[in-house]
Scaffold this active site. Structure first.
Site, PDB file in Angstrom:
ATOM      1  CB  SER A  34      -0.935  -8.458   5.116  1.00 30.78           C
ATOM      2  OG  SER A  34      -1.480  -7.779   4.006  1.00 30.78           O
TER       3      SER A  34
ATOM      4  CG  HIS B  76      -1.544  -5.125   7.836  1.00 32.50           C
ATOM      5  ND1 HIS B  76      -1.152  -4.056   8.608  1.00 32.50           N
ATOM      6  CD2 HIS B  76      -1.184  -4.820   6.560  1.00 32.50           C
ATOM      7  CE1 HIS B  76      -0.565  -3.146   7.838  1.00 32.50           C
ATOM      8  NE2 HIS B  76      -0.572  -3.578   6.578  1.00 32.50           N
TER       9      HIS B  76
ATOM     10  CG  ASP C  29      -2.043  -3.826   3.176  1.00 28.16           C
ATOM     11  OD1 ASP C  29      -1.530  -2.934   3.870  1.00 28.16           O
ATOM     12  OD2 ASP C  29      -1.556  -4.963   3.059  1.00 28.16           O
TER      13      ASP C  29
ATOM     14  CG  MET D  44      -3.186  -0.726  -1.688  1.00 25.91           C
ATOM     15  SD  MET D  44      -2.236  -1.886  -2.688  1.00 25.91           S
ATOM     16  CE  MET D  44      -1.409  -2.814  -1.390  1.00 25.91           C
TER      17      MET D  44
ATOM     18  CG  HIS E  64      -0.897   0.230   5.642  1.00 22.43           C
ATOM     19  ND1 HIS E  64       0.035  -0.582   5.017  1.00 22.43           N
ATOM     20  CD2 HIS E  64      -0.442   1.497   5.486  1.00 22.43           C
ATOM     21  CE1 HIS E  64       1.005   0.157   4.511  1.00 22.43           C
ATOM     22  NE2 HIS E  64       0.740   1.430   4.768  1.00 22.43           N
TER      23      HIS E  64
ATOM     24  CG  MET F  75      -0.472   1.967   1.528  1.00 23.85           C
ATOM     25  SD  MET F  75      -0.014   0.306   0.988  1.00 23.85           S
ATOM     26  CE  MET F  75      -1.314  -0.622   1.765  1.00 23.85           C
TER      27      MET F  75
ATOM     28  CG  MET G 169       5.518   1.209   3.979  1.00 25.60           C
ATOM     29  SD  MET G 169       4.328  -0.124   4.259  1.00 25.60           S
ATOM     30  CE  MET G 169       4.739  -1.288   2.955  1.00 25.60           C
TER      31      MET G 169
ATOM     32  CG  ASP H 127       3.157  -3.714   5.637  1.00 24.34           C
ATOM     33  OD1 ASP H 127       3.172  -4.864   5.166  1.00 24.34           O
ATOM     34  OD2 ASP H 127       2.260  -2.880   5.410  1.00 24.34           O
TER      35      ASP H 127
HETATM   36  C1  DX5 Z   1       2.323  -3.778   0.774  1.00 17.30           C
HETATM   37  C2  DX5 Z   1       1.372  -4.040   1.908  1.00 17.30           C
HETATM   38  C3  DX5 Z   1       1.717  -5.208   2.767  1.00 17.30           C
HETATM   39  C4  DX5 Z   1       1.749  -6.528   2.092  1.00 17.30           C
HETATM   40  C5  DX5 Z   1       2.824  -7.377   2.734  1.00 17.30           C
HETATM   41  O1  DX5 Z   1       2.012  -2.556   0.204  1.00 17.30           O
HETATM   42  O2  DX5 Z   1       1.265  -2.902   2.737  1.00 17.30           O
HETATM   43  O3  DX5 Z   1       0.890  -5.263   3.925  1.00 17.30           O
HETATM   44  O4  DX5 Z   1       0.525  -7.211   2.173  1.00 17.30           O
HETATM   45  O5  DX5 Z   1       2.880  -8.583   2.062  1.00 17.30           O
HETATM   46  P1  DX5 Z   1       4.105  -9.592   2.177  1.00 17.30           P
HETATM   47  O6  DX5 Z   1       4.169 -10.024   3.618  1.00 17.30           O
HETATM   48  O7  DX5 Z   1       3.706 -10.695   1.260  1.00 17.30           O
HETATM   49  O8  DX5 Z   1       5.338  -8.870   1.739  1.00 17.30           O
HETATM   50 ZN    ZN Z   2       0.293  -2.834   4.833  1.00 15.41          ZN
END
Ligand code: DX5
Ligand code: ZN
Length: 211
Positions: free
Chosen positions: A7, A32, A34, A36, A66, A68, A136, A170
């Site tokens: 990620s 990955h 992310d 948001m 991903h 969110m 998650m 994740d």
């Molecule tokens: C959290 C994200 C994850 C995050 C995981 O909302 O969706 O992908 O980057 O990070 P680690 O591996 O540091 O928990």
């Molecule tokens: Zn994620």
């Protein structure tokens, strides 16, 4: 084989090109990404322009996006255009079913994600449409949190429902708990902190592939 999806939320924001190279050099299976919106989760991250720039630098990487977002249906085409290989949306977001249909109609791999408190049962009727389920293992929004082990039961439930697509986990995943995840039926591990902050990220990837 267990797949690794590092990620880039945990990478140095001024070094995204290097982060992409590192993912390649480590032979990680996916990247990955992310996204948001500061509404579905209390944080903001990256937009499609970063994805497009990465895709331009390396078109062969599997971009695991991903979303969110409260209204993912408004952004699916934009991220498809920018280079997503897989788009995962949340069961808790608006227009869940039409959005899954839209991702499929664009010819992308289609994923559905569940926050820690959302039961696996909520996906039963849509499993035939899904290439992957993203569980998650922390509350979405931030990297560096601690994994909630009770979520792993959902992977077992999904396998009992007959789901044979990818099950990705994740949040809070590292060398110390990855075996437990693999044993529960999860076959794609997202790693942010434990990959990008590792002394030897290539060794982390090799350890995942040796599971
Ligand atoms: C959290 C994200 C994850 C995050 C995981 O909302 O969706 O992908 O980057 O990070 P680690 O591996 O540091 O928990
Ligand atoms: Zn994620």
């Amino acid at each position: 084989m267990i797949k690794l999806s590092p990620s880039i939320l945990a990478a140095d924001p001024l070094q995204m090109g290097k982060a992409l190279s590192l993912v390649k050099e480590a032979h990680a299976d996916e990247l990955h990404f992310d996204v948001m919106d500061a509404h579905f989760v209390p944080n903001l991250s990256f937009g499609p322009s970063l994805l497009a720039a990465m895709k331009k630098q390396d078109a062969d990487v599997v971009y695991d996006v991903h979303l969110m977002l409260s209204d993912p249906i408004r952004y699916v085409e934009v991220f498809a255009e920018a280079g997503a290989s897989i788009i995962t949306i949340h069961q808790e977001a608006n227009d869940f079913l039409p959005c899954l249909e839209k991702i499929r109609s664009l010819g992308l791999q289609t994923g559905a994600s569940l926050k820690p408190a959302t039961p696996a049962e909520t996906l039963r009727s849509v499993l035939p449409m899904l290439d992957r389920v993203l569980l998650m293992t922390v509350e979405p929004g931030f990297g560096g949190q601690k994994l909630m082990p009770e979520v792993l039961n959902k992977a077992r439930e999904l396998r009992l429902m007959g789901f044979d697509g990818d099950i990705e986990a994740d949040g809070g995943i590292g060398l110390g708990n990855m075996q437990q995840l693999a044993d529960s039926g999860i076959n794609v591990l997202v790693m942010g902190t434990s990959f990008f902050k590792a002394e030897d990220p290539q060794a982390v990837a090799a350890a995942v592939h040796a599971l």
